[in-house]
Structures are given as C-alpha cells and as structure tokens.
Write an enzyme that holds these catalytic residues in place. Structure first.
Site, PDB file in Angstrom:
ATOM      1  N   SER A 141       0.843  -1.199   0.000  1.00 15.77           N
ATOM      2  CA  SER A 141       0.000   0.000   0.000  1.00 15.77           C
ATOM      3  C   SER A 141       0.871   1.240   0.000  1.00 15.77           C
ATOM      4  O   SER A 141       1.990   1.241   0.538  1.00 15.77           O
ATOM      5  CB  SER A 141      -0.893   0.020   1.256  1.00 15.77           C
ATOM      6  OG  SER A 141      -1.559   1.258   1.392  1.00 15.77           O
ATOM      7  N   TYR A 155      -1.836  -0.828  10.199  1.00 14.10           N
ATOM      8  CA  TYR A 155      -1.924  -1.042   8.761  1.00 14.10           C
ATOM      9  C   TYR A 155      -0.662  -0.551   8.066  1.00 14.10           C
ATOM     10  O   TYR A 155      -0.011  -1.301   7.329  1.00 14.10           O
ATOM     11  CB  TYR A 155      -3.156  -0.340   8.195  1.00 14.10           C
ATOM     12  CG  TYR A 155      -3.351  -0.556   6.711  1.00 14.10           C
ATOM     13  CD1 TYR A 155      -3.834  -1.764   6.233  1.00 14.10           C
ATOM     14  CD2 TYR A 155      -3.037   0.440   5.793  1.00 14.10           C
ATOM     15  CE1 TYR A 155      -4.006  -1.984   4.877  1.00 14.10           C
ATOM     16  CE2 TYR A 155      -3.206   0.232   4.428  1.00 14.10           C
ATOM     17  CZ  TYR A 155      -3.694  -0.973   3.973  1.00 14.10           C
ATOM     18  OH  TYR A 155      -3.854  -1.184   2.622  1.00 14.10           O
ATOM     19  N   ALA A 157       2.204   0.157   9.418  1.00 14.29           N
ATOM     20  CA  ALA A 157       3.361  -0.564   9.925  1.00 14.29           C
ATOM     21  C   ALA A 157       3.497  -1.931   9.258  1.00 14.29           C
ATOM     22  O   ALA A 157       4.596  -2.359   8.889  1.00 14.29           O
ATOM     23  CB  ALA A 157       3.250  -0.724  11.444  1.00 14.29           C
ATOM     24  N   ILE A 188      -8.099   3.075  -4.597  1.00 18.16           N
ATOM     25  CA  ILE A 188      -8.637   2.184  -5.631  1.00 18.16           C
ATOM     26  C   ILE A 188     -10.124   1.965  -5.378  1.00 18.16           C
ATOM     27  O   ILE A 188     -10.557   1.773  -4.237  1.00 18.16           O
ATOM     28  CB  ILE A 188      -7.914   0.823  -5.629  1.00 18.16           C
ATOM     29  CG1 ILE A 188      -6.397   1.003  -5.795  1.00 18.16           C
ATOM     30  CG2 ILE A 188      -8.475  -0.089  -6.711  1.00 18.16           C
ATOM     31  CD1 ILE A 188      -5.963   1.591  -7.121  1.00 18.16           C
TER      32      ILE A 188
END
Length: 248
Positions: A141, A155, A157, A188
C-alpha cells in the site's frame, strides 16, 4: 503476455483487488490456486475462472494460518508439482486511531497483512527453488510510505514491513532465479469505497493528481506485468500504483 502452463497462487482472492488479479491471470491462461475466508465468494470466483476456461483449486481459510499454507502446499504437490507465481494479497485494515487501537486489533492486522505473506511464501518457495524460477508479488500500500488518517497505525506498519520482506526475499532468493516485488496501490475503487459518502469521495479524488480513483484492473495489470518475462530484470522493488498521490 501468456501464462499458459503457469501455476499461480492468489491469497485473499474473493473480492476487490485479489479477485481481479485472479481473473486477470486466468484470462491469460494460468491455472489458479485461490484462497479466501468466504466459501460462497470462493465458489463464485472458481466458477468465474472456469468460465474463462481456466483451472482453479480453492483453499478456504485464513492466509495467516499454518493450516492454510499447508493446504496450498499439498495442492501444489498433488496437482502441479510446481508453482510459478505467488500473489500475497490477503489484507485487512481498521479505521481506529492509535489511542483506540486494541492489542487484538493490532495483532490481527499484522498477522493478516504480514505474517500471511511470510507463511505462504515459505510454503511455496521450496518448489520455486527446486525449479530454479518463480515470482512472488506482495500487494502492499502507499500507506507503507506515508501516514493516512483513515488507517490504523498497524496497517501502515504492516505494509512497511511487507515492503522490507519483499526486499529481503528478493535479495535472498535472487541466486535461485526467483524475483520478488511489491505493488503499492493508492486510492482504488473497491467495495470499501462504496461506503464513502459523496463529500468524502470528492475530497479523495481532489487529492489525486490524475483526478480519479484507480480501478482494480490497474493493480491487476501491474501485477501481471511484474509476473511476466517483460519484468525479468525487476526485483526487490515496491511499485506504486496511486495516480500520483505519492511521487518519488
């Protein structure tokens, strides 16, 4: 790009980006082993792949579980004796800020986003080493590189750690002709974005230099490219697919 006679494993494949990745490989001739935690969605994906003329084996279970990794390994051993591409897509996010994040939330996100990629990679790498070729692609991401207020700290990390795991595996496995890369999507359009109200959607789009959300096909096509011979000299990289929301 043809993937006929290629075996591709995709985790977290029942919806969104993972589903599109699986279908894209199927359209290019690959045989699939797909994983997910929802039996109905998994069966629907298998049917969709078969409609494309592809072969598909389902593995129901949590990708961060050793049992799931073993199931994938057993299918490879009994049906194919090889695996050409692994896409570690299984992932999750929470929307809680640091002070509201529980230990369970933290550990669930880390386990789903990071531990699953390690376990599944560990289960398929012996086949790739034996065959002296293979490709692993980790779906990371943009949040791995820049904080986002709509993501729990676990998230970002976990995705930053996934990018490191990508580099480590690429370095360690290069001598076996195994390439490892990561794809880092930005905003997205998925089932998650359907929950946004119009005000928030407009705000997100205005923050994207290309002034649109990405499509799951944008991520799937990048994944297909990285798995192909056209990307044979690319390894250890984290490739951003984000409409310009992070530039380097």
């Amino acid at each position: 790009m043809s993937f006929h006679n290629k075996v591709v494993v995709v985790t977290g494949a029942t919806k969104g980006i993972g589903r599109e990745i699986a279908l894209t490989f199927a359209r290019h001739g690959a045989s699939l082993i797909v994983n997910g935690r929802n039996s109905e969605r998994l069966a629907d994906l298998q049917h969709a792949i078969q409609k494309e003329g592809g072969t598909c084996f389902n593995v129901l279970g949590d990708a961060s579980s050793p049992e799931t990794a073993n199931q994938i390994k057993e299918i490879i051993s009994s049906k194919f004796q090889k695996v050409d591409v692994l896409v570690n897509n299984a992932g999750m996010n929470k929307r809680t800020p640091t002070l509201q994040t529980t230990l369970d939330d933290w550990e669930n996100v880390i386990r789903t986003n990071l531990t699953s990629a390690f376990l599944i990679s560990q289960s398929v790498l012996p086949f790739m080493v034996e065959n002296k070729e293979g490709v692993i692609i980790n779906i990371s991401s943009t949040t791995a590189s820049t904080p986002h207020k709509n993501a729990t700290p676990a998230y970002g990390a976990s995705k930053a750690a996934l990018n490191y795991l990508t580099m480590h595996l690429a370095y360690e496995m290069a001598g076996h002709n195994i390439r490892v890369n990561a794809v880092c999507p930005g905003p997205i359009e998925t089932d998650m974005t359907e929950q946004w109200d119009d005000t928030y959607r407009e705000k997100v789009i205005n923050g994207v230099p290309l002034k649109r959300l990405g499509d799951v096909s944008d991520v799937a096509e990048m994944t297909l490219f990285l798995a192909s011979e056209q990307a044979s000299f690319i390894t250890g990289q984290s490739i951003h697919v984000n409409g310009g929301t992070l530039m380097r």
